[in-house]
Design an enzyme around this catalytic site. Structure first.
Site, PDB file in Angstrom:
ATOM      1  N   ARG A  80      -4.108  -2.310  -3.348  1.00  0.00           N
ATOM      2  CA  ARG A  80      -3.213  -1.999  -4.482  1.00  0.00           C
ATOM      3  C   ARG A  80      -2.851  -0.518  -4.486  1.00  0.00           C
ATOM      4  O   ARG A  80      -1.707  -0.150  -4.800  1.00  0.00           O
ATOM      5  CB  ARG A  80      -3.889  -2.420  -5.798  1.00  0.00           C
ATOM      6  N   LYS A 183       0.057   0.902  -9.910  1.00  0.00           N
ATOM      7  CA  LYS A 183      -0.797   1.634 -10.848  1.00  0.00           C
ATOM      8  C   LYS A 183      -0.466   3.120 -10.792  1.00  0.00           C
ATOM      9  O   LYS A 183      -1.171   3.909 -10.165  1.00  0.00           O
ATOM     10  CB  LYS A 183      -2.266   1.348 -10.493  1.00  0.00           C
ATOM     11  N   GLU A 219       1.555  -7.862 -20.762  1.00  0.00           N
ATOM     12  CA  GLU A 219       0.175  -7.407 -20.584  1.00  0.00           C
ATOM     13  C   GLU A 219      -0.433  -7.059 -21.929  1.00  0.00           C
ATOM     14  O   GLU A 219       0.270  -6.937 -22.936  1.00  0.00           O
ATOM     15  CB  GLU A 219       0.152  -6.140 -19.717  1.00  0.00           C
TER      16      GLU A 219
HETATM   17  C1  LIG Z   1      -1.820  -2.153 -16.831  1.00  0.00           C
HETATM   18  C2  LIG Z   1      -3.047  -2.797 -16.333  1.00  0.00           C
HETATM   19  N1  LIG Z   1      -3.086  -4.135 -16.248  1.00  0.00           N
HETATM   20  C3  LIG Z   1      -4.182  -4.786 -15.806  1.00  0.00           C
HETATM   21  C4  LIG Z   1      -5.310  -4.095 -15.423  1.00  0.00           C
HETATM   22  C5  LIG Z   1      -6.514  -4.839 -14.930  1.00  0.00           C
HETATM   23  O1  LIG Z   1      -6.625  -4.722 -13.554  1.00  0.00           O
HETATM   24  P1  LIG Z   1      -8.016  -4.853 -12.826  1.00  0.00           P
HETATM   25  O2  LIG Z   1      -8.546  -6.204 -13.154  1.00  0.00           O
HETATM   26  O3  LIG Z   1      -7.704  -4.707 -11.387  1.00  0.00           O
HETATM   27  O4  LIG Z   1      -8.879  -3.770 -13.382  1.00  0.00           O
HETATM   28  C6  LIG Z   1      -5.326  -2.703 -15.486  1.00  0.00           C
HETATM   29  C7  LIG Z   1      -6.512  -1.943 -15.077  1.00  0.00           C
HETATM   30  O5  LIG Z   1      -6.632  -1.598 -13.942  1.00  0.00           O
HETATM   31  C8  LIG Z   1      -4.167  -2.036 -15.947  1.00  0.00           C
HETATM   32  O6  LIG Z   1      -4.145  -0.703 -16.014  1.00  0.00           O
END
Ligand SMILES: Cc1ncc(COP(=O)(O)O)c(C=O)c1O
Length: 337
Positions: A80, A183, A219
């Site tokens: 990612r 991200k 989200e």
């Molecule tokens: C916007 C957003 N959505 C979802 C997630 C959850 O992702 P992960 O399960 O990889 O931590 C995160 C955190 O990383 C995030 O910042």
């Protein structure tokens, strides 16, 4: 082991012994540098400071019931990170560089890895940014990739419990074909004002809707959303949602439990039909959602004050793998120590 009050830790930065870095200059990556310096020196005109050419990752290492330290799905975070770097036209590191850096940070800071049973864990934060000094808007030729860690406390200090969230249409987090699926820091900057508004009103988080039509759930703060009904695990499919590694893992566990997985649009009108819903991410694994209040329509959705059976089962199963209490049949954990 460091003498910290592990159970009192929150989600904040605690200094550790070492961090690691790679610099991209003159068209190539440096060797891994291991340092105790918490600061980085960059030019005032570095592109990251002006144009938000910055990205990051977040993942955790856990001390298990057997005393071993497990890093959860580090290759997924590495992939990612690479997709974020590509999106920002930054130099692209290899999966191996990122994985090696995370392992090194865990090993070098072993005394900060919380003991089993405290609920605390070791959070790793890879961060990368464009360091070329310039003025015009263009890609950064140079970059710094830093990986550091910090012990963090259990997300739910008194056990997992449902949260209350708001739907806010006043501000969107990410646009279709924008950067919501990677991200990058800008997404989080864009979410701050609505987040603060929710917090001031006593809510834990904001549910964002799709920016084009404000019809579909996207989200929940820095976490993905899912709903459970009629034996199905349903989660939004959208190009502006970050592909959560926790969500990906929960989908696998839910499928193994016999649930049908649906990745599709979730219209706001579907909310009352869910038996359970939750937010999922590295920070909490699952935050069950107890109440949703729609700020603009003033509609309320209530899922009760107890954690639903499916959320509880998924939460427990994922944590059992992370803490070495259950078989890691998909090889999600890298045993580091
Ligand atoms: C916007 C957003 N959505 C979802 C997630 C959850 O992702 P992960 O399960 O990889 O931590 C995160 C955190 O990383 C995030 O910042």
């Amino acid at each position: 082991m460091e003498n910290l009050d592990w159970s009192a830790l929150g989600f904040s930065y605690n200094k550790t012994d070492f961090n690691v870095r790679y610099a991209f200059t003159d068209g190539k990556w440096s060797e891994m540098e291991i340092t105790s310096d918490e600061y980085v020196k960059i030019h005032m005109s570095a592109y990251c400071l002006h144009y938000g050419i910055e990205l990051f990752e977040g993942l955790k290492a856990f001390r298990g019931v057997d005393g071993k330290v497990r890093l959860f799905r580090v290759e997924e975070n590495a992939k990612r990170l690479i997709s974020s770097a590509e999106r920002l036209c930054l130099p692209v590191p290899t999966v191996e560089m990122i994985v090696d850096a995370c392992i090194e940070v865990v090993k070098r800071n072993e005394r900060f890895i919380p003991p089993y049973g405290t609920g605390a864990s070791f959070y790793l934060r890879p961060v990368m940014f464009g360091t070329t000094a310039g003025l015009g808007v263009k890609p950064s030729q140079d970059a710094l990739l830093v990986v550091y860690g910090s012990p963090v406390g259990a997300y739910f200090k008194e056990g997992i419990k449902p949260i209350s969230v708001v739907i806010d249409r006043d501000q969107d987090r990410a646009a279709p074909r924008g950067t919501g699926d990677v991200k990058v820091g800008g997404n989080y900057a864009a979410s701050l004002l609505s987040g603060e508004r929710a917090h001031k009103m006593g809510y834990s988080n904001v549910i964002y809707l799709d920016a084009a039509e404000h019809k579909y759930i996207e989200e929940c703060g820095a976490a993905n959303f899912f709903g459970i009904k009629e034996g199905k695990y349903i989660t939004p499919k959208s190009p502006s949602v970050l592909p959560s590694i926790t969500n990906k893992s929960l989908r696998q566990l839910a499928a193994d439990m016999g649930l049908t997985i649906e990745e599709r649009h979730i219209p706001v009108e579907e909310l009352p039909t869910f038996e359970e819903c939750g937010a999922c991410g590295t920070a909490a694994v699952i935050s069950p959602i107890g109440k949703i209040f729609d700020l603009q329509t003033e509609e309320k959705y209530d899922y009760g004050t107890e954690v639903g059976a499916t959320c509880m089962k998924l939460y427990t199963q994922l944590q059992d793998i992370q803490y070495g209490r259950a078989e890691d049949k998909y090889g999600w954990c890298t045993i580091v120590l």
